[in-house]
Design an enzyme around this catalytic site. Structure first.
Site, PDB file in Angstrom:
ATOM      1  CE  LYS A 132      14.489  40.152  95.773  1.00 19.64           C
ATOM      2  NZ  LYS A 132      14.691  41.415  95.903  1.00 19.64           N
ATOM      3  CD  GLN A 188      14.069  43.632  98.976  1.00 21.43           C
ATOM      4  OE1 GLN A 188      15.053  42.693  98.383  1.00 21.43           O
ATOM      5  NE2 GLN A 188      12.985  43.654  98.307  1.00 21.43           N
ATOM      6  CG  ASP A 217      19.397  44.550  93.471  1.00 24.65           C
ATOM      7  OD1 ASP A 217      18.413  43.790  92.804  1.00 24.65           O
ATOM      8  OD2 ASP A 217      19.315  44.925  94.659  1.00 24.65           O
TER       9      ASP A 217
END
Ligand code: GUN
Length: 281
Positions: free
Chosen positions: A53, A97, A120
């Site tokens: 990422k 995460q 997200d």
């Protein structure tokens, strides 16, 4: 019939080139899109994901911050970090995460993220926006699947889409996105009585269970489009999806490979969401 591959690497390259151009345009206006990634603990797979990422941010000209914390970080400390990033004007997207260590309530942490920075798409505000057709961030993996269907010019109107899996991250948002494009949608899961009877009716199948060979050739209607969200290892330790690729590719019209299918698209859509968050400022 041997299916045509939907190449997630090639499509990602195209989309990331567009992201890079839009990042340059924003920079010319004095805004650099910024993504903050928080990793707690030392989950090996998560370490790979967050590295990818951050690299994608570098490649597209975005600013990124990677915060890595030991698994002993308390929930209160993590919430304080999220709050600081919520206030930071250089940060347009915040990603915590998952999975988080067991002593941290992941949903509480997600709800602490400013919905305007929820790239997200996991916040309940984002989920609600998707459900009601309002503007918000779409979760990256199903969003990537929609882009893959778009890339082959697939018109979902009136088609039967079967989603295998009902997670908050993939299955449920996937079903809503397909519905928004006027597909007839069936969600199958571990309690579904006759999965094969469902998938045999499908024009589009999305396999998102996290188990090898959930979908085999005998379960697919000739000409169906098959998207494989799975990320598993086979007996030889090689990366594979949820779909029996070699068998299903002889029946389907289009199929996504693993690796090189949905995986790269997830990170690409994270870049798109972060860019669009910055564009909204
Ligand atoms: N863990 C596995 N996939 C994801 C993802 O897309 N976002 C976050 N935050 N964690 C993950």
């Amino acid at each position: 019939m041997t299916a045509q591959l939907i190449d997630g690497n090639a499509l990602s390259r195209q989309l990331r080139a567009d992201v890079s151009a839009r990042v340059s345009a924003l920079k010319a206006r004095g805004i650099t899109p910024g993504l903050a990634v928080i990793l707690v603990g030392d989950n090996a797979a998560s370490q790979v994901y967050v590295r990818n990422k951050v690299k994608a941010c570098d490649d597209t000209g975005m600013h990124s911050v990677l915060e890595t914390w030991p698994a002993s970080l308390s929930e209160a400390e993590l919430l304080a970090r999220v709050d600081a990033l919520n206030q930071d004007p250089a940060i347009h997207g915040i990603l915590v995460q998952l999975p988080l260590p067991a002593h941290i309530d992941a949903q509480k942490v997600i709800e602490a993220i400013d919905p305007a920075k929820d790239v997200d798409g996991f916040h309940i505000a984002s989920a609600g926006a998707l459900m009601t057709g309002m503007r918000g961030f779409w979760p990256c993996t199903p969003y990537g699947c929609m882009k893959m269907l778009e890339s082959i010019g697939y018109d979902l109107k009136g088609k039967h889409a079967v989603v295998i899996g009902r997670s908050n991250i993939v299955g449920k948002p996937m079903a809503l996105m397909l519905l928004q494009q006027n597909a007839t949608v069936t969600i199958c899961h571990s309690a579904t009585k006759d999965l094969k009877a469902m998938t045999l009716q499908a024009d589009v199948i999305v396999a998102a269970v996290g188990k090898r060979n959930v979908l085999t050739a005998d379960m697919v209607k000739p000409g169906a489009v098959v998207l494989d969200v799975g990320m598993n290892r086979n007996d030889e330790g090689k990366l594979c999806g949820d779909v029996d690729f070699d068998g299903v590719r002889e029946v389907a019209s289009h199929i996504t490979p693993v690796p090189g299918g949905v995986g790269p698209m997830t990170i690409t859509m994270l870049m798109v969401n972060t860019l669009e968050s910055a564009e909204r400022t």
